[in-house]
Each structure stands twice: as C-alpha cells, then as structure tokens.
Design an enzyme around this catalytic site. Structure first.
Site, PDB file in Angstrom:
ATOM      1  N   PHE A  32       0.848  -1.189   0.000  1.00 28.58           N
ATOM      2  CA  PHE A  32       0.000   0.000   0.000  1.00 28.58           C
ATOM      3  C   PHE A  32       0.887   1.243   0.000  1.00 28.58           C
ATOM      4  O   PHE A  32       1.870   1.301   0.735  1.00 28.58           O
ATOM      5  CB  PHE A  32      -0.923  -0.004   1.226  1.00 28.58           C
ATOM      6  CG  PHE A  32      -2.079   0.939   1.100  1.00 28.58           C
ATOM      7  CD1 PHE A  32      -3.193   0.589   0.355  1.00 28.58           C
ATOM      8  CD2 PHE A  32      -2.038   2.180   1.696  1.00 28.58           C
ATOM      9  CE1 PHE A  32      -4.272   1.456   0.224  1.00 28.58           C
ATOM     10  CE2 PHE A  32      -3.099   3.058   1.578  1.00 28.58           C
ATOM     11  CZ  PHE A  32      -4.215   2.704   0.838  1.00 28.58           C
ATOM     12  N   GLU A  56      -8.992  11.279   6.164  1.00 30.24           N
ATOM     13  CA  GLU A  56     -10.016  12.048   6.857  1.00 30.24           C
ATOM     14  C   GLU A  56     -10.747  11.243   7.926  1.00 30.24           C
ATOM     15  O   GLU A  56     -11.641  11.755   8.588  1.00 30.24           O
ATOM     16  CB  GLU A  56     -11.020  12.592   5.840  1.00 30.24           C
ATOM     17  CG  GLU A  56     -10.382  13.577   4.876  1.00 30.24           C
ATOM     18  CD  GLU A  56     -11.369  14.108   3.849  1.00 30.24           C
ATOM     19  OE1 GLU A  56     -12.577  13.830   3.974  1.00 30.24           O
ATOM     20  OE2 GLU A  56     -10.918  14.805   2.934  1.00 30.24           O
ATOM     21  N   THR A  57     -10.381   9.985   8.104  1.00 29.46           N
ATOM     22  CA  THR A  57     -11.085   9.151   9.068  1.00 29.46           C
ATOM     23  C   THR A  57     -10.122   8.642  10.139  1.00 29.46           C
ATOM     24  O   THR A  57      -8.903   8.810  10.054  1.00 29.46           O
ATOM     25  CB  THR A  57     -11.727   7.934   8.374  1.00 29.46           C
ATOM     26  OG1 THR A  57     -10.685   7.074   7.898  1.00 29.46           O
ATOM     27  CG2 THR A  57     -12.612   8.363   7.220  1.00 29.46           C
ATOM     28  N   HIS A  97      -9.243   5.719  10.569  1.00 28.43           N
ATOM     29  CA  HIS A  97      -8.511   4.561  10.061  1.00 28.43           C
ATOM     30  C   HIS A  97      -6.991   4.746  10.176  1.00 28.43           C
ATOM     31  O   HIS A  97      -6.269   3.795  10.479  1.00 28.43           O
ATOM     32  CB  HIS A  97      -8.917   4.292   8.609  1.00 28.43           C
ATOM     33  CG  HIS A  97      -8.365   3.025   8.055  1.00 28.43           C
ATOM     34  ND1 HIS A  97      -8.757   1.782   8.493  1.00 28.43           N
ATOM     35  CD2 HIS A  97      -7.443   2.802   7.087  1.00 28.43           C
ATOM     36  CE1 HIS A  97      -8.102   0.849   7.833  1.00 28.43           C
ATOM     37  NE2 HIS A  97      -7.298   1.445   6.967  1.00 28.43           N
ATOM     38  N   ASN A 128      11.705  -0.658  12.638  1.00 29.31           N
ATOM     39  CA  ASN A 128      10.364  -0.280  12.199  1.00 29.31           C
ATOM     40  C   ASN A 128      10.444   0.982  11.361  1.00 29.31           C
ATOM     41  O   ASN A 128      10.602   2.080  11.887  1.00 29.31           O
ATOM     42  CB  ASN A 128       9.439  -0.080  13.399  1.00 29.31           C
ATOM     43  CG  ASN A 128       8.008   0.147  12.973  1.00 29.31           C
ATOM     44  OD1 ASN A 128       7.708   0.364  11.805  1.00 29.31           O
ATOM     45  ND2 ASN A 128       7.112   0.105  13.938  1.00 29.31           N
TER      46      ASN A 128
END
Length: 154
Positions: free
Chosen positions: A26, A89-90, A92, A117
């Site tokens: 992603f 915007e959330t 998440h 990491n």
C-alpha cells in the site's frame, strides 16, 4: 557497558548477518523507494544480497504477521518493517498506525529479535516523499547495529 568498546564500524558490520525485509505494498511508490534504499544500505554495510530475504504484504496491518513467520523461521539476525501510512479524513489512520506499530513491537519482544520499524506515518504525501530514502537507509543501519548488539549480549 555492552557495546561501549566497539567502534561504529564494528556495530555496522553486516558481513555475517541474515536480514529479512517485510514491505507493505500500500502506497507502493513510497514503499518501493523505502525498500530500495534499505537494500542498498544493507549491501553497503556488508550484508550479502543472498542473505537478504524480501517479502511483500498488502498493507501495514499485515506486516507483523509476516514478521512473525520470519521470526519463527529462526534464520534471521534482524528484520525490517517497511510501510507508509498517510493520514486521511477518518480514524482509520490511527488504527492502522497504532496496531501495526504495536504488532511490530510485540514480535520483536516475543522473539527477542531486532526489528527496525520503518513504517512511516505522515500527514501527507509530500512528507512521505521527503522521508522515504533516509528512513529506508536508517532502517538498514538500525537492523545491522541491533543484530550485532544482540549477538554480543547473547
């Protein structure tokens, strides 16, 4: 003090190390650059290319389970987690950032295996682009230094 008498060059000597990399796909424009910078730095530190295993997972939440599988293989001196989470915007963003980070830490502690990491979390794409190369290089240095430190401690 452990490691106090070793020079920086010794701490960053990757010649005898086996390193595993888990890369989230992603935001692949960013994560591909992270991975390339990490691999280049590992090789510059002496890690043999044949001793670098690199796997891809869909996103940051899948990184810890792949790290865990690699840790269970008991063939790596250190692992590297690569990903990119850009705020939306959330809520998440917080969920993915917090849970992936906690998962990476848990695997490192459960297996006493260093994990660098480099799942970067940014407000926007521009911040991610600005950090992608240096964070990839830094992850390689952290993995090698911590593998050598744990080798010394054990």
């Amino acid at each position: 003090m452990f490691g106090a008498d070793k020079g920086t060059a010794d701490k960053l000597d990757g010649k005898k190390l086996h390193i595993g990399i888990v890369q989230a796909r992603f935001n692949e424009g960013i994560t591909n650059t992270l991975a390339a910078a990490c691999r280049e730095e590992l090789i510059a530190l002496g890690v043999q290319e044949k001793h670098i295993d690199h796997v891809l997972v869909p996103g940051a939440l899948e990184v810890p389970v792949a790290l865990q599988a690699m840790a269970e293989a008991d063939k790596y001196d250190a692992l590297v987690a690569l990903g990119c989470i850009i705020r939306g915007e959330t809520y998440h963003f917080e969920l993915v950032a917090n849970e992936s980070g906690a998962g990476v830490t848990r695997v490192a502690l459960d297996y006493q295996l260093p994990i660098a990491n480099a799942i970067i979390t940014t407000e926007n794409l521009e911040q991610a682009v600005a950090r992608q190369t240096e964070k990839g290089r830094d992850a390689a240095r952290v993995a090698v230094e911590m593998a050598n430190l744990l080798g010394e401690l054990n």
